[in-house]
Design a protein around this motif. Structure first.
Motif, PDB file in Angstrom:
ATOM      1  N   THR A  77     -44.640  66.371  51.580  1.00  0.00           N
ATOM      2  CA  THR A  77     -45.774  65.556  52.008  1.00  0.00           C
ATOM      3  C   THR A  77     -46.569  66.263  53.087  1.00  0.00           C
ATOM      4  OG1 THR A  77     -44.398  63.667  51.551  1.00  0.00           O
ATOM      5  CG2 THR A  77     -46.391  63.246  52.771  1.00  0.00           C
ATOM      6  N   TYR A  89     -51.992  63.981  57.467  1.00  0.00           N
ATOM      7  CA  TYR A  89     -52.197  64.075  58.920  1.00  0.00           C
ATOM      8  C   TYR A  89     -51.536  62.836  59.507  1.00  0.00           C
ATOM      9  CZ  TYR A  89     -55.745  67.261  57.163  1.00  0.00           C
ATOM     10  OH  TYR A  89     -56.394  68.260  56.490  1.00  0.00           O
ATOM     11  N   PRO A  90     -50.298  62.979  60.002  1.00  0.00           N
ATOM     12  CA  PRO A  90     -49.498  61.783  60.330  1.00  0.00           C
ATOM     13  C   PRO A  90     -50.077  60.944  61.453  1.00  0.00           C
ATOM     14  CG  PRO A  90     -48.367  63.790  61.031  1.00  0.00           C
ATOM     15  CD  PRO A  90     -49.554  64.223  60.218  1.00  0.00           C
ATOM     16  N   ASN A  91     -50.823  61.565  62.359  1.00  0.00           N
ATOM     17  CA  ASN A  91     -51.295  60.800  63.526  1.00  0.00           C
ATOM     18  C   ASN A  91     -52.623  60.106  63.292  1.00  0.00           C
ATOM     19  OD1 ASN A  91     -49.054  61.679  65.010  1.00  0.00           O
ATOM     20  ND2 ASN A  91     -50.085  63.631  65.397  1.00  0.00           N
ATOM     21  N   ASN A 126     -57.472  60.204  56.754  1.00  0.00           N
ATOM     22  CA  ASN A 126     -56.804  61.235  55.957  1.00  0.00           C
ATOM     23  C   ASN A 126     -57.577  61.478  54.662  1.00  0.00           C
ATOM     24  OD1 ASN A 126     -53.705  62.258  56.429  1.00  0.00           O
ATOM     25  ND2 ASN A 126     -54.140  60.429  57.638  1.00  0.00           N
ATOM     26  N   GLY A 180     -48.588  58.400  59.373  1.00  0.00           N
ATOM     27  CA  GLY A 180     -47.201  58.795  59.540  1.00  0.00           C
ATOM     28  C   GLY A 180     -46.252  57.634  59.782  1.00  0.00           C
ATOM     29  N   GLU A 181     -46.817  56.472  60.044  1.00  0.00           N
ATOM     30  CA  GLU A 181     -45.962  55.302  60.286  1.00  0.00           C
ATOM     31  C   GLU A 181     -45.728  54.485  59.025  1.00  0.00           C
ATOM     32  OE1 GLU A 181     -47.766  53.330  63.629  1.00  0.00           O
ATOM     33  OE2 GLU A 181     -47.215  54.978  64.969  1.00  0.00           O
ATOM     34  N   TYR A 200     -42.333  56.092  53.331  1.00  0.00           N
ATOM     35  CA  TYR A 200     -42.459  57.378  52.642  1.00  0.00           C
ATOM     36  C   TYR A 200     -43.219  57.248  51.319  1.00  0.00           C
ATOM     37  CZ  TYR A 200     -41.197  61.757  50.448  1.00  0.00           C
ATOM     38  OH  TYR A 200     -41.245  62.965  49.811  1.00  0.00           O
ATOM     39  N   GLN A 227     -46.786  57.119  51.888  1.00  0.00           N
ATOM     40  CA  GLN A 227     -47.338  58.422  52.270  1.00  0.00           C
ATOM     41  C   GLN A 227     -47.595  59.282  51.028  1.00  0.00           C
ATOM     42  OE1 GLN A 227     -45.328  60.413  55.499  1.00  0.00           O
ATOM     43  NE2 GLN A 227     -44.871  58.489  56.536  1.00  0.00           N
TER      44      GLN A 227
END
Ligand SMILES: Nc1ncnc2c1ncn2[C@@H]1O[C@H](COP(=O)(O)OP(=O)(O)OP(=O)(O)O)[C@@H](O)[C@H]1O
Ligand SMILES: [Mg+2]
Length: 240
Positions: A90, A93-95, A101, A140-141, A144, A147
């Motif tokens: 994966t 851009y988690p933040n 994104n 990112g929260e 999975y 995501q």
């Protein structure tokens, strides 16, 4: 009825030191197909699609897309021409919020005359994977599975001609996998899909044709029925 060839490789090879990860592969993908690539771990599947997307350069051989030789083009140029891909690992851009994104991804496109704005296209892509209600969530929260869907949305936001998915169902639950299969069928109405996948029920359900890679070479190719019945494939991969 022979389909129009969208993408073709001739004698495509990539070595890492002395290791022939992809070896003299002649491959043709018809417009509108859903093609699965299967094969044991280390068979060269990811390396092969990296050669198609431009993340890797071939040691030798060519990649042709819509009739032009794209072997020397950088990845972003191939994206612009309509080749979108999601990674085995994966890579969001988690933040950043989910919608952002997708907007970042959408900026790489532009091979088609898109009347819609980036935000509109991103919103549509997010909705098509069912994440519209999570547009403001930090990517990112999310779980999975969400995501992974976000990654697919990032590919779809490019309005691709060819969407390459590298093990998209890895880590998804059974019900998420079922939804995902529905999603791929919808995507397949508008784009050609190249799917690397280990989950055989998913492959058998989605693929028009299957290519089996083994030790960097094409071991077999055919319809799901052909491949299921193939002795060599059973020995190399399917077990029995
Ligand atoms: N950057 C690299 N440097 C060195 N060797 C590599 C590199 N990338 C891949 N390889 C090797 O090339 C071979 C093919 O790897 P690849 O990742 O393409 O296989 P794969 O079919 O995608 O496997 P998996 O099903 O485990 O994802 C493996 O032996 C791998 O270790
Ligand atoms: Mg792989």
């Amino acid at each position: 009825m022979a389909a129009v060839t969208l993408l073709e490789t001739k004698d495509l090879s990539r070595s890492f030191g002395g290791l022939h990860a992809v070896s003299n592969v002649d491959f043709a993908l018809g417009e509108g197909e859903v093609r699965a690539i299967i094969g044991p771990n280390g068979a060269g599947k990811t390396t092969f699609v990296n050669l198609l997307s431009g993340r890797l350069r071939p040691s030798s051989g060519t990649v042709t897309f819509e009739g032009s030789d794209i072997s020397g083009l950088p990845a972003f140029e191939r994206v612009r021409r309509g080749i979108a891909y999601t990674f085995q690992i994966t890579s969001i851009y988690p933040n950043l919020p989910t919608l952002e994104n997708v907007m970042i991804a959408a900026q790489g496109g532009g091979h088609k005359d898109a009347g819609a704005s980036i935000a509109e296209r991103a919103g549509q892509a997010l909705a098509s994977v069912g994440l519209q209600d999570r547009a403001g969530e930090t990517a990112g929260e999310m779980a999975y599975g969400h995501q992974r869907l976000l990654e697919v949305a990032m590919g779809l936001a490019l309005d691709p001609t060819l969407l390459i998915l590298d093990e998209p169902t890895q880590g998804l639950s059974d019900s998420e996998i079922e939804d995902f299969c529905g999603l791929v069928k919808e995507i397949a109405n508008k784009a050609t899909v190249l799917l690397i996948e280990h989950n055989m029920p998913v492959v058998m359900q989605l693929a028009d044709r299957i290519t089996v890679l083994n030790f960097g070479e094409i071991l077999a190719e055919g319809t799901p029925e052909d491949i299921r019945a193939d002795r060599q494939v059973q020995a190399a991969y399917l077990g029995s």
